[in-house]
Structure formats: C-alpha cells, structure tokens
Design a protein around this motif. Structure first.
Motif, short mmCIF file in Angstrom:
data_model
loop_
_atom_site.label_atom_id
_atom_site.label_comp_id
_atom_site.label_asym_id
_atom_site.label_seq_id
_atom_site.Cartn_x
_atom_site.Cartn_y
_atom_site.Cartn_z
N THR A 117 0.87 -1.18 0.00
CA THR A 117 0.00 0.00 0.00
C THR A 117 0.90 1.22 0.00
O THR A 117 1.84 1.32 0.78
CB THR A 117 -0.93 0.03 1.24
OG1 THR A 117 -0.11 -0.04 2.39
CG2 THR A 117 -1.89 -1.14 1.24
N SER A 118 0.59 2.12 -0.91
CA SER A 118 1.37 3.36 -0.93
C SER A 118 0.78 4.31 0.10
O SER A 118 -0.42 4.26 0.39
CB SER A 118 1.34 3.98 -2.33
OG SER A 118 0.01 4.26 -2.69
N PRO A 119 1.61 5.17 0.69
CA PRO A 119 1.07 6.10 1.68
C PRO A 119 0.03 7.01 1.02
O PRO A 119 0.17 7.36 -0.15
CB PRO A 119 2.29 6.89 2.14
CG PRO A 119 3.36 6.61 1.15
CD PRO A 119 3.00 5.34 0.44
N SER A 120 -1.01 7.33 1.74
CA SER A 120 -2.03 8.19 1.14
C SER A 120 -1.47 9.60 0.99
O SER A 120 -0.71 10.07 1.84
CB SER A 120 -3.31 8.19 1.98
OG SER A 120 -3.00 8.28 3.34
N PRO A 121 -1.82 10.26 -0.10
CA PRO A 121 -1.29 11.60 -0.31
C PRO A 121 -1.78 12.56 0.77
O PRO A 121 -2.87 12.37 1.33
CB PRO A 121 -1.83 11.99 -1.69
CG PRO A 121 -2.95 11.05 -1.96
CD PRO A 121 -2.72 9.82 -1.12
N LEU A 122 -0.99 13.56 1.07
CA LEU A 122 -1.38 14.54 2.08
C LEU A 122 -2.51 15.40 1.53
O LEU A 122 -2.52 15.74 0.36
CB LEU A 122 -0.18 15.44 2.42
CG LEU A 122 1.05 14.76 3.02
CD1 LEU A 122 2.16 15.78 3.20
CD2 LEU A 122 0.71 14.11 4.33
N ASP A 123 -3.44 15.77 2.40
CA ASP A 123 -4.48 16.69 1.96
C ASP A 123 -3.91 18.11 1.95
O ASP A 123 -2.77 18.34 2.37
CB ASP A 123 -5.75 16.55 2.81
CG ASP A 123 -5.59 16.99 4.25
OD1 ASP A 123 -4.71 17.85 4.55
OD2 ASP A 123 -6.35 16.50 5.10
N SER A 124 -4.69 19.05 1.45
CA SER A 124 -4.19 20.42 1.27
C SER A 124 -3.74 21.05 2.58
O SER A 124 -2.72 21.75 2.64
CB SER A 124 -5.26 21.29 0.60
OG SER A 124 -6.40 21.41 1.44
N TYR A 125 -4.45 20.76 3.67
CA TYR A 125 -4.08 21.33 4.97
C TYR A 125 -2.75 20.75 5.46
O TYR A 125 -1.90 21.46 5.97
CB TYR A 125 -5.19 21.09 6.00
CG TYR A 125 -4.86 21.71 7.33
CD1 TYR A 125 -4.92 23.09 7.51
CD2 TYR A 125 -4.44 20.93 8.40
CE1 TYR A 125 -4.57 23.68 8.72
CE2 TYR A 125 -4.11 21.50 9.62
CZ TYR A 125 -4.17 22.88 9.76
OH TYR A 125 -3.83 23.46 10.96
N GLN A 126 -2.57 19.44 5.28
CA GLN A 126 -1.32 18.79 5.70
C GLN A 126 -0.14 19.31 4.88
O GLN A 126 0.95 19.52 5.42
CB GLN A 126 -1.43 17.27 5.55
CG GLN A 126 -2.39 16.65 6.56
CD GLN A 126 -2.68 15.19 6.24
OE1 GLN A 126 -2.89 14.83 5.09
NE2 GLN A 126 -2.70 14.36 7.26
N GLN A 127 -0.36 19.54 3.59
CA GLN A 127 0.70 20.08 2.73
C GLN A 127 1.08 21.48 3.20
O GLN A 127 2.27 21.81 3.28
CB GLN A 127 0.25 20.12 1.27
CG GLN A 127 0.16 18.76 0.64
CD GLN A 127 -0.42 18.79 -0.77
OE1 GLN A 127 -0.88 19.81 -1.25
NE2 GLN A 127 -0.41 17.65 -1.43
N LEU A 128 0.09 22.30 3.52
CA LEU A 128 0.34 23.65 4.03
C LEU A 128 1.12 23.57 5.34
O LEU A 128 2.12 24.27 5.52
CB LEU A 128 -0.98 24.39 4.23
CG LEU A 128 -0.89 25.75 4.93
CD1 LEU A 128 -0.06 26.73 4.11
CD2 LEU A 128 -2.29 26.31 5.17
N GLY A 129 0.67 22.72 6.25
CA GLY A 129 1.34 22.57 7.54
C GLY A 129 2.79 22.16 7.39
O GLY A 129 3.67 22.67 8.07
N LEU A 130 3.04 21.24 6.47
CA LEU A 130 4.40 20.77 6.22
C LEU A 130 5.27 21.90 5.68
O LEU A 130 6.41 22.09 6.11
CB LEU A 130 4.34 19.61 5.22
CG LEU A 130 5.58 18.75 5.09
CD1 LEU A 130 5.93 18.09 6.42
CD2 LEU A 130 5.36 17.67 4.03
N ARG A 131 4.72 22.68 4.75
CA ARG A 131 5.48 23.79 4.16
C ARG A 131 5.85 24.83 5.22
O ARG A 131 6.99 25.26 5.32
CB ARG A 131 4.65 24.44 3.04
CG ARG A 131 5.38 25.58 2.34
CD ARG A 131 4.60 26.13 1.17
NE ARG A 131 3.49 26.99 1.54
CZ ARG A 131 3.64 28.28 1.89
NH1 ARG A 131 4.83 28.83 1.94
NH2 ARG A 131 2.58 29.01 2.19
N ILE A 132 4.87 25.20 6.06
CA ILE A 132 5.11 26.21 7.09
C ILE A 132 6.05 25.66 8.16
O ILE A 132 6.93 26.37 8.65
CB ILE A 132 3.77 26.69 7.70
CG1 ILE A 132 2.88 27.33 6.62
CG2 ILE A 132 4.01 27.65 8.86
CD1 ILE A 132 3.51 28.44 5.82
#
Length: 80
Positions: free
Chosen positions: A4-19
């Motif tokens: 199973t591939s890891p599920s892609p991050l949702d938009s909020y998780q992507q934002l959190g990771l960037r910040i």
C-alpha cells in the motif's frame, strides 16, 4: 503480497508541512521568528485554520503585515 502506498497529504497537511519547514529552518530558529505567506493555490480556510492553531500557542505572537505576510515570533521558555 500487496503493498500500500502512503495516502497523499491533503491540502491542509501540505500547508502545515510547508510552514513547518520554514519555522524549523536554522535561520528562523536562530531569530525565533519566521515570515510566511499564503501561496495562491492554498485554501483561505486552511490558511486561517493554520494561523489560528499557531496563535493558540502560549509563547507565539502573530503579526499581520501590509504585504499579506504573517510574521511569527516565539519565545523559548527558560528551563527551571
């Protein structure tokens, strides 16, 4: 065996990771300050939620700038 591939991050998780990367950078850590901007493709709701969560921290101050950026300042509490 199924993989199973890891599920892609949702938009909020992507934002959190960037910040998080900005805040955790050596330059920001040394200055105890980071300047963040909302990117064009990021959701205003995600952005508002993230800023609210950051602002809930006791030792953090948010300052909204005229250019649309948000300056984050933090204090590291002294160890007893």
């Amino acid at each position: 065996m199924a993989t199973t591939s890891p599920s892609p991050l949702d938009s909020y998780q992507q934002l959190g990771l960037r910040i998080s990367k900005i805040i955790n950078s050596p330059t920001a850590q040394k200055a105890k300050s980071a300047l963040i901007f909302k990117l064009e493709h990021e959701s205003p709701e995600d952005w508002a939620q993230l800023l609210e969560e950051i602002g809930e921290n006791d030792n953090v101050t948010l300052a909204w700038r005229d250019d649309g950026g948000v300056q984050i300042f933090w204090v590291v509490p002294k160890e007893d």
